[in-house]
Design a protein around this motif. Sequence first.
Motif, short mmCIF file in Angstrom:
data_model
loop_
_atom_site.label_atom_id
_atom_site.label_comp_id
_atom_site.label_asym_id
_atom_site.label_seq_id
_atom_site.Cartn_x
_atom_site.Cartn_y
_atom_site.Cartn_z
N ASP A 14 0.80 -1.22 0.00
CA ASP A 14 0.00 0.00 0.00
C ASP A 14 0.84 1.28 0.00
O ASP A 14 0.31 2.38 0.17
N ALA A 15 2.14 1.16 -0.19
CA ALA A 15 3.02 2.34 -0.18
C ALA A 15 2.67 3.28 -1.33
O ALA A 15 2.26 2.85 -2.42
N VAL A 16 2.82 4.57 -1.07
CA VAL A 16 2.56 5.59 -2.09
C VAL A 16 3.90 6.17 -2.54
O VAL A 16 4.66 6.71 -1.73
N TRP A 17 4.17 6.07 -3.83
CA TRP A 17 5.43 6.54 -4.40
C TRP A 17 5.21 7.88 -5.11
O TRP A 17 4.21 8.05 -5.81
N SER A 18 6.14 8.80 -4.95
CA SER A 18 5.98 10.12 -5.56
C SER A 18 7.33 10.74 -5.86
O SER A 18 8.30 10.54 -5.13
N ASP A 19 7.39 11.50 -6.95
CA ASP A 19 8.57 12.33 -7.22
C ASP A 19 8.20 13.81 -7.17
O ASP A 19 8.95 14.67 -7.61
N ASP A 20 7.03 14.11 -6.60
CA ASP A 20 6.55 15.48 -6.50
C ASP A 20 6.81 16.00 -5.09
O ASP A 20 5.94 16.02 -4.22
N HIS A 21 8.05 16.45 -4.85
CA HIS A 21 8.43 16.89 -3.52
C HIS A 21 9.67 17.75 -3.62
O HIS A 21 10.36 17.78 -4.64
N GLU A 22 9.99 18.44 -2.54
CA GLU A 22 11.20 19.29 -2.49
C GLU A 22 12.43 18.42 -2.76
O GLU A 22 12.56 17.32 -2.24
N GLY A 23 13.33 18.95 -3.58
CA GLY A 23 14.54 18.21 -3.89
C GLY A 23 14.32 17.18 -4.98
O GLY A 23 15.15 16.32 -5.19
N MET A 24 13.18 17.25 -5.70
CA MET A 24 12.86 16.26 -6.72
C MET A 24 13.95 16.20 -7.77
O MET A 24 14.46 17.19 -8.24
#
Length: 243
Positions: A14-24
């Motif tokens: 159920d982990a949520v993966w994202s590249d939308d964050h500070e330091g992307m």
Amino acid sequence: MRFSERVLDLFGEDAVWSDDHEGMSGHLLRVSSASGVFYVKHGSVAEAEYERLRWLKHWMAVPDIVAFDQDALVLADVGWPSLERRAPADIGAIMGRVLRELHAVPIEECPFDEGLTVRLARAEQRLEAGLVDADDFDDDHADLSPRQVYDRLLADRPAHEDLVVAHGDYTPSNVLVSRDGRPVLIDVGGLGVADRYLDLAIALRDLGEDFGESAVDDFLTAYGLEEVDRRRLDYYRLLDEMF
């Protein structure tokens, strides 16, 4: 990209993966799961960061390594905002103090070479591979092509390097500070023995552009630099365009 079962099992289905964050970046993902928040780096940058984090933790505070498997590095979330995000009134002084501490680490203890010979060779590789983004150049370099930048770097190469253990990308976004003032360095994949102006050029540029001349003055006072070598400052700002 695909990660090993060992890495995936850390987070659960159920982990949520994202590249939308500070330091992307193209090599960094944020993972939120029932067991916490993590950052995953992959590829060659992951290996470089893993080696440097293991060494640097003996000298400075860095994120905890949760796992390193194949070409994936899993880091625990520090839980503190970066200086860029917090933007405290004394940001220049904090940046200066932290960099002074890092640059005081004995270079004889550091196994990583990030001097000009190494960096220029890497710059040439990036140039030939078409990886240098001219659209991202600073305004005063906007009229130059990547090849012109590289040729100028060769022609104007300083004869002397004032060697320290340098961070390699010393910006406010790469320094996390707790409310009680404890700093943590992140994104250390370019750390190694290099001219101190590798860090000074980037720090002074970002502080001046984003926080003003007072932050620059505070930085220089806290770092302990009375006179800035403008020629070397300009050179290392130009070198940064290749990366």
